[in-house]
Design an enzyme around this catalytic site. Sequence first.
Site, PDB file in Angstrom:
ATOM      1  N   SER A  84       0.856  -1.185   0.000  1.00  0.00           N
ATOM      2  CA  SER A  84       0.000   0.000   0.000  1.00  0.00           C
ATOM      3  C   SER A  84       0.896   1.241   0.000  1.00  0.00           C
ATOM      4  O   SER A  84       2.116   1.117  -0.045  1.00  0.00           O
ATOM      5  CB  SER A  84      -0.947  -0.026   1.184  1.00  0.00           C
ATOM      6  N   LYS A 119      -4.707   9.135  -8.091  1.00  0.00           N
ATOM      7  CA  LYS A 119      -4.926   7.910  -7.303  1.00  0.00           C
ATOM      8  C   LYS A 119      -6.397   7.530  -7.440  1.00  0.00           C
ATOM      9  O   LYS A 119      -7.274   8.176  -6.888  1.00  0.00           O
ATOM     10  CB  LYS A 119      -4.555   8.133  -5.842  1.00  0.00           C
ATOM     11  N   LYS A 285       5.572   9.078  -7.778  1.00  0.00           N
ATOM     12  CA  LYS A 285       6.510   7.947  -7.760  1.00  0.00           C
ATOM     13  C   LYS A 285       7.860   8.402  -8.295  1.00  0.00           C
ATOM     14  O   LYS A 285       7.896   9.121  -9.307  1.00  0.00           O
ATOM     15  CB  LYS A 285       6.005   6.834  -8.678  1.00  0.00           C
TER      16      LYS A 285
HETATM   17  S1  IVH Z   1       0.979   2.530  -6.832  1.00  0.00           S
HETATM   18  C1  IVH Z   1       3.676  -0.240  -4.615  1.00  0.00           C
HETATM   19  N1  IVH Z   1      -0.496   4.022  -8.375  1.00  0.00           N
HETATM   20  O1  IVH Z   1      -3.883   2.777  -4.248  1.00  0.00           O
HETATM   21  C2  IVH Z   1       2.856   0.905  -5.113  1.00  0.00           C
HETATM   22  N2  IVH Z   1      -1.590   2.824  -6.654  1.00  0.00           N
HETATM   23  O2  IVH Z   1      -2.634   2.549  -1.351  1.00  0.00           O
HETATM   24  C3  IVH Z   1       1.460   0.702  -4.873  1.00  0.00           C
HETATM   25  N3  IVH Z   1      -3.993   3.109  -6.580  1.00  0.00           N
HETATM   26  O3  IVH Z   1      -3.693  -0.626  -3.664  1.00  0.00           O
HETATM   27  C4  IVH Z   1       0.484   1.439  -5.560  1.00  0.00           C
HETATM   28  N4  IVH Z   1      -4.161   4.470  -8.290  1.00  0.00           N
HETATM   29  O4  IVH Z   1      -4.901   0.015  -5.731  1.00  0.00           O
HETATM   30  C5  IVH Z   1      -0.476   3.190  -7.327  1.00  0.00           C
HETATM   31  N5  IVH Z   1      -1.650   5.379  -9.839  1.00  0.00           N
HETATM   32  C6  IVH Z   1      -1.654   4.538  -8.813  1.00  0.00           C
HETATM   33  C7  IVH Z   1      -2.845   4.170  -8.138  1.00  0.00           C
HETATM   34  C8  IVH Z   1      -2.752   3.312  -7.050  1.00  0.00           C
HETATM   35  C9  IVH Z   1      -4.833   3.821  -7.348  1.00  0.00           C
HETATM   36  C10 IVH Z   1      -4.398   2.270  -5.435  1.00  0.00           C
HETATM   37  C11 IVH Z   1      -3.852   0.876  -5.547  1.00  0.00           C
HETATM   38  C12 IVH Z   1      -3.216   0.544  -4.237  1.00  0.00           C
HETATM   39  C13 IVH Z   1      -3.565   1.712  -3.393  1.00  0.00           C
HETATM   40  C14 IVH Z   1      -2.336   2.063  -2.575  1.00  0.00           C
END
Ligand code: IVH
Length: 677
Positions: A84, A119, A285
């Site tokens: 997460s 997100k 990121k």
């Molecule tokens: S990166 C290891 N990018 O948010 C990196 N997550 O709290 C993990 N999510 O379970 C996630 N949009 O389902 C990432 N552009 C995005 C995202 C995203 C939605 C959700 C994802 C994850 C949660 C993380």
Amino acid sequence: MKKRDEIKNYYKKKLDLLKKHNKLYFNEDRPIITDAEYDNLKNEIINLEKNNKFLKKLNLNKNNVGFPPSNKFKKVKHLKPMLSLSNAFDWGDMKDFLSKLGNFLNIKHKNFDLHSEPKIDGISASLIYENGFLTKGLSRGDGTTGEDILENLKTIKSIPKKINDSNPPTLLEIRSEIYIGKNDFKNLKGDFANPRNAAGGSLRQKDPEATSKIPLKYFAYGFGAFEPMSVKTQSEFLDKIKKWGFSINPLVKTVSSLDKIEEQHKYVDSLRSTLDYDIDGIVYKVNDLNLQQRLGNTSSSPRWAIAYKFSAEKAVTKVINIVVQVGRTGAITPVAKVEPVTVGGVVVSNATLHNEDEIKRKDIRIGDTVQIQRAGDVIPQVISVDKSKRSKKSKEFQFPTKCLCGSTTQKEINKSTKKADAVRRCIKGYDCEFIAKEKLKHIVSKDAFNIDGFGKKVVDQFWSLKLISKPSDIFDINYNKIENLEGWGELSINNLKKAIEKSKNIPLDRFIFSIGIRHIGQENAKILAGYFKSIKKFSSFFNKSEKKKDFEYLVNLDGIGETQIDSIKNFFSNSKNIEIINDLIEKLNIKDFKQQNKTGKFSNKNIMFTGGFEKMSRSEAKLLVENNGGKVLGSVSKKLDILVTGNSKPTKKKIENAKKLNIQIIDEKGWYKILNL
Ligand code: IVH
């Protein structure tokens, strides 16, 4: 006519029943009837509608999302865990994030290229492609193991079944977020509170046919396994998979300064209401995948990414009462009971007031008109008081000095600042029934014993029925006593029995985390488990009256400091804790701690650092040792194998001591050589 009414009433009754079982399944994740019983119920409703056309016109059956529940999804391990994200709420948090990146990588400038992505507030899924073909589709599950929902995911037409490339990767795990468009959700007369719940419910249909009727969409945002790896940055990755046919969010962008981060955040926030999908922030990121690799992960989230949430939704309401709650560490937390108010689509009637000092500082009183805010999944909080609306009769709130259990509370004095802690605590441990109950909630929770279907509400229920009062009771539940309780049936009892039985096999590090020693989180529990290795050694340690020697070793472990040592001492100086933990151990099969198959250059080696390096921070050096099977020590002793000396201010005394003990010493150049840098 009478017959018509009778049919209508009967039909309504069946619909209510369906609604109840949908709620148990979808919202609480604990079905109490079998799939077959559910099918019968649903078929009966369908037949009633078929044979009595007037029923359909009543438009009572809005449960068109909510088909047979199932426990039948196969569990499949993710190739790489689905982590997460940690959160940022303001400019200051983002500044900290950039500083931490710089510190960890030992890079002075803070202008990292960051890839910014909305997100998406949906349901995460992992799509696995072998030699270009979609072969598995998994839900997130607990992050390590997901459920096989491939057939349902396949109903989403825009998900490629085959990668559009003549030479696709041999293995690719695409991470994506599944959602229902806001407009589609409006047309969906479901029983769900929001699009996210509806998407989750739809993905868990047993019948893909049912899923296919719901207009699910997705955005791909990342990868797990990727072989052979053919990209160098996150932006390049997204460009590539876009060409391969995946759906990528159009609002992604690379930014490289705090100002640009803020600008992009504001820009996307301004578009938020016009988008057809819910977003709750921006994920930033580190764009360079090599830097991502160097930064690595903590136990739950990557160091290279953060979710910068949009500002919290606010609302004004009135404080009806101020009560206190007791946490598992004895912390007394004040909570404002407020007149129910909708904040960001959710009805809020409780808001945290944090601690005694916070109430004093803001001078929050019963009867006050206050502004509250709710940010994402964070507990709603009271942010300010409108003193102009305060009644003349209002009195300052007197914070109770006693715990709900009646015993006196204390504020700890911080050893370094010598100041009293803001938090008041009850120190009765298991002797306080409120703490004991919270400790049980911690024990059954996901990161601890992870007992499926044993949530907080179940702990409350079993506690009030006196079925459980201490951890070992979980394994001696008298199931006859719950058979006839509301909400429990044969199926759910059997599932609970199975989940409890399964949880008895627990690795030592999880066990240490579960017993809830203050300041011993998952990371520290791993460090301790790495030291004790077996439950036999751990229990002989805490059952011993003379623990001094062990503490001398423990303090040598990197990551364990004075705070942790004091806390462990404190925990095991309480004979009731020892008794409770011993009783619990009796019921379990605690597995020896195994360093997660990390072997490499430093296998079984104890390493210590002194002085700073030019090319990396101490934290990165430590991670490299651990990822290569070694352990980092905090002091020179006979156990040490290698002392690595950085060019910047190494401690002479440490080098001398190492020399005396004939320990191998490696300088900064030698260190880079070992690492092939
Ligand atoms: S990166 C290891 N990018 O948010 C990196 N997550 O709290 C993990 N999510 O379970 C996630 N949009 O389902 C990432 N552009 C995005 C995202 C995203 C939605 C959700 C994802 C994850 C949660 C993380």
